[in-house]
Design an enzyme around this catalytic site. Structure first.
Site, PDB file in Angstrom:
ATOM      1  N   LYS A  95     -19.345 -14.624   4.309  1.00 45.46           N
ATOM      2  CA  LYS A  95     -20.214 -13.454   4.171  1.00 45.46           C
ATOM      3  C   LYS A  95     -21.140 -13.483   2.952  1.00 45.46           C
ATOM      4  O   LYS A  95     -21.111 -12.572   2.134  1.00 45.46           O
ATOM      5  CB  LYS A  95     -19.359 -12.183   4.073  1.00 45.46           C
ATOM      6  CG  LYS A  95     -18.342 -11.971   5.165  1.00 45.46           C
ATOM      7  CD  LYS A  95     -17.631 -10.637   5.016  1.00 45.46           C
ATOM      8  CE  LYS A  95     -16.558 -10.634   3.972  1.00 45.46           C
ATOM      9  NZ  LYS A  95     -15.551  -9.604   4.095  1.00 45.46           N
ATOM     10  N   ARG A 136       0.828  -1.213   0.000  1.00 44.40           N
ATOM     11  CA  ARG A 136       0.000   0.000   0.000  1.00 44.40           C
ATOM     12  C   ARG A 136       0.863   1.263   0.000  1.00 44.40           C
ATOM     13  O   ARG A 136       0.479   2.275  -0.587  1.00 44.40           O
ATOM     14  CB  ARG A 136      -0.939  -0.003   1.198  1.00 44.40           C
ATOM     15  CG  ARG A 136      -2.099  -0.940   0.955  1.00 44.40           C
ATOM     16  CD  ARG A 136      -3.130  -0.859   2.036  1.00 44.40           C
ATOM     17  NE  ARG A 136      -4.409  -1.330   1.522  1.00 44.40           N
ATOM     18  CZ  ARG A 136      -5.368  -1.834   2.283  1.00 44.40           C
ATOM     19  NH1 ARG A 136      -5.205  -1.908   3.581  1.00 44.40           N
ATOM     20  NH2 ARG A 136      -6.500  -2.227   1.743  1.00 44.40           N
ATOM     21  N   GLY A 173     -13.443  -4.126   1.173  1.00 42.59           N
ATOM     22  CA  GLY A 173     -14.841  -3.720   1.103  1.00 42.59           C
ATOM     23  C   GLY A 173     -15.082  -2.683   0.014  1.00 42.59           C
ATOM     24  O   GLY A 173     -16.118  -2.702  -0.650  1.00 42.59           O
TER      25      GLY A 173
HETATM   26  P1  ADP Z   1     -12.422 -11.477   1.097  1.00 43.65           P
HETATM   27  O1  ADP Z   1     -11.814 -10.762   2.259  1.00 43.65           O
HETATM   28  O2  ADP Z   1     -11.398 -11.827   0.050  1.00 43.65           O
HETATM   29  O3  ADP Z   1     -13.628 -10.775   0.530  1.00 43.65           O
HETATM   30  P2  ADP Z   1     -13.971 -13.152   2.856  1.00 43.65           P
HETATM   31  O4  ADP Z   1     -13.652 -12.256   3.992  1.00 43.65           O
HETATM   32  O5  ADP Z   1     -15.363 -13.186   2.349  1.00 43.65           O
HETATM   33  O6  ADP Z   1     -12.957 -12.911   1.642  1.00 43.65           O
HETATM   34  O7  ADP Z   1     -13.638 -14.659   3.284  1.00 43.65           O
HETATM   35  C1  ADP Z   1     -12.409 -15.082   3.758  1.00 43.65           C
HETATM   36  C2  ADP Z   1     -12.576 -16.109   4.852  1.00 43.65           C
HETATM   37  O8  ADP Z   1     -13.350 -17.217   4.412  1.00 43.65           O
HETATM   38  C3  ADP Z   1     -11.234 -16.668   5.265  1.00 43.65           C
HETATM   39  O9  ADP Z   1     -11.037 -16.382   6.633  1.00 43.65           O
HETATM   40  C4  ADP Z   1     -11.367 -18.172   5.031  1.00 43.65           C
HETATM   41  O10 ADP Z   1     -10.777 -18.957   6.036  1.00 43.65           O
HETATM   42  C5  ADP Z   1     -12.850 -18.355   5.049  1.00 43.65           C
HETATM   43  N1  ADP Z   1     -13.251 -19.591   4.346  1.00 43.65           N
HETATM   44  C6  ADP Z   1     -13.210 -19.843   3.030  1.00 43.65           C
HETATM   45  N2  ADP Z   1     -13.662 -21.078   2.766  1.00 43.65           N
HETATM   46  C7  ADP Z   1     -14.001 -21.635   3.946  1.00 43.65           C
HETATM   47  C8  ADP Z   1     -14.566 -22.907   4.350  1.00 43.65           C
HETATM   48  N3  ADP Z   1     -14.848 -23.847   3.464  1.00 43.65           N
HETATM   49  N4  ADP Z   1     -14.793 -23.066   5.664  1.00 43.65           N
HETATM   50  C9  ADP Z   1     -14.512 -22.125   6.568  1.00 43.65           C
HETATM   51  N5  ADP Z   1     -13.995 -20.933   6.257  1.00 43.65           N
HETATM   52  C10 ADP Z   1     -13.743 -20.684   4.974  1.00 43.65           C
HETATM   53 MG    MG Z   2     -12.230 -10.724   4.359  1.00 44.02          MG
END
Ligand code: ADP
Ligand code: MG
Length: 394
Positions: free
Chosen positions: A197, A37, A371
């Protein structure tokens, strides 16, 4: 078109308040783990130095409640001293007489970094009196903090309402690239969504569904979609309040002739078994909890990725923080990196996953906002971009 830093005339000697996003990850001891960053903010800072402006940098770091030495920006000033060709100073206050005095003594082309702006309560609450205190320090405001452009804070939003303003190069780059990808995608456009989420990503998925050809769903959210399609998922995470939304998304996709791919096998753990060794199964039953996609799914997803001309990826495909469950995310990241398609990766965890795997250099656009990236795609804009003046056509 928004006014950019290049549209600002006569910058020589002007005090430019430049809002950057130096919200870098730190370890326990306060060591900076990733300086991306900071590096990405350099083009705008260097441009202002070249134009002989006095550059006052404003950023937040983390979510401190009041002063917290572990969230001080001082270590970042030290890094900037090495990276910039001019004098870099640090002020442990962000408002008040002392800061005004320091700015008065700056030479053209000098840089002053103000202490973590979130030490002040008025930042997050967008207190306009606080914004005025900050605005008083400079002649013009430039916003280059894409990562927080969805938050209406005093130095991202409030200040832009009360002083001349523009966006910086990083903000311009992110806006142009994301806009182009969504408004004018190359086909086949494959969208890969994972992570958690579901609810927070529904609008985002709906929006992408309009322009994508294929939607691949993995990660924790896949189990909500599998339940919505009538499959059993054992004890895997499902978001009960989102099953209906998932069903809507699937129906819309099918009615529009879009391709949707869901996992067909899984790496899981049996909750009640003493052995915590992961196993691969096609059907999740009983006490099975799925934490990653299996090898058949990886192949299915890869075949689709290989045919894409444009790829957008958000959300890890498994619980990647745990080495046992990084496999799916790693294979998919590598497939995206080696594909010829124009590739975009956005989202906080997705970007850290891709860095952990080490193929970030082969991605065309790593969107710095977590976000903010999602919100920008949902709404085609963000509040802190909206508030910037339009370019005046002469
Ligand atoms: P981003 O920040 O890229 O938008 P998210 O915050 O939506 O992604 O999701 C990331 C989280 O999802 C990570 O902490 C990861 O461990 C969790 N995750 C992904 N797949 C699984 C799963 N099958 N079971 C539990 N947690 C999961
Ligand atoms: Mg995230």
């Amino acid at each position: 078109m928004k006014r950019t830093v290049e549209d600002l005339a006569n910058l020589k000697g002007k005090v430019v308040l430049l809002r950057v996003d130096f919200n870098v990850p730190l370890d326990e001891g306060g060591k900076i783990l990733d300086a991306t960053r900071i590096m990405q903010s350099l083009p705008t800072i260097k441009y202002l130095i070249e134009k002989q402006a006095k550059v006052v940098l404003i950023s937040h770091l983390g979510r401190p409640e009041g002063y917290d030495i572990r969230k001080s920006l001082w270590p970042i000033a030290l890094i900037l001293m090495r990276l910039l060709p001019t004098s870099v100073y640090f002020s442990n206050k962000a408002i008040g007489k002392e800061v005004e005095e320091r700015i008065k003594h700056m030479k053209n082309g000098d840089v002053l970094l103000l202490e973590n702006i979130r030490f002040y309560e008025g930042e997050a609450s967008c207190d306009m009196n606080f914004a005025k205190e900050i605005a008083k320090l400079g002649d013009v405001f430039v916003n280059d903090a894409f990562g927080v452009a969805h938050r209406e804070h005093a130095t991202t939003y409030g200040i832009a309402r009360i002083m001349p303003n523009a966006i910086g190069f990083l903000m311009k780059k992110e806006i142009t690239a994301l806009q182009g990808a969504v408004e004018n995608p190359k086909h086949p456009f494959v969208v890969i969504i994972g992570g958690a989420k579901v609810k927070g990503k529904i609008k985002f998925i709906m929006k992408l569904l309009e322009v994508a050809d294929t939607l691949i769903i993995g990660g924790a959210m896949a189990y909500t979609f599998l339940v919505a399609s009538g499959y059993s998922v054992g004890q895997s995470i499902i978001y009960d309040d989102s099953v209906e939304y998932a069903r809507d998304i699937l129906n819309i996709a099918y009615s529009q002739g879009k391709k949707i791919l869901l996992p067909i096998d899984h790496v899981c753990i049996r909750e009640n078994s003493k052995k915590k060794k992961p196993i691969v199964v096609s059907n999740l039953i009983d006490d099975m909890v799925a934490y990653d996609i299996g090898p058949k799914t990886i192949k299915l997803f890869k075949d689709e990725i290989n045919q894409a001309k444009q790829i957008l990826w958000n959300g890890p495909l498994g619980k990647y923080e745990d080495e046992r469950f990084i496999g799916g995310t790693k294979e998919i990241a590598k497939a995206i990196a080696s594909s010829k398609a124009y590739s975009i990766v956005g989202g906080g965890d997705s970007v850290s996953a891709i860095k952990k795997i080490g193929c970030e250099n082969k991605i065309d656009l790593i969107s710095t906002g977590g976000g903010a990236t999602l919100k920008f795609i949902e709404n085609d804009t963000l509040p802190c971009i909206d508030v910037i003046q339009e370019k005046i056509k002469l």
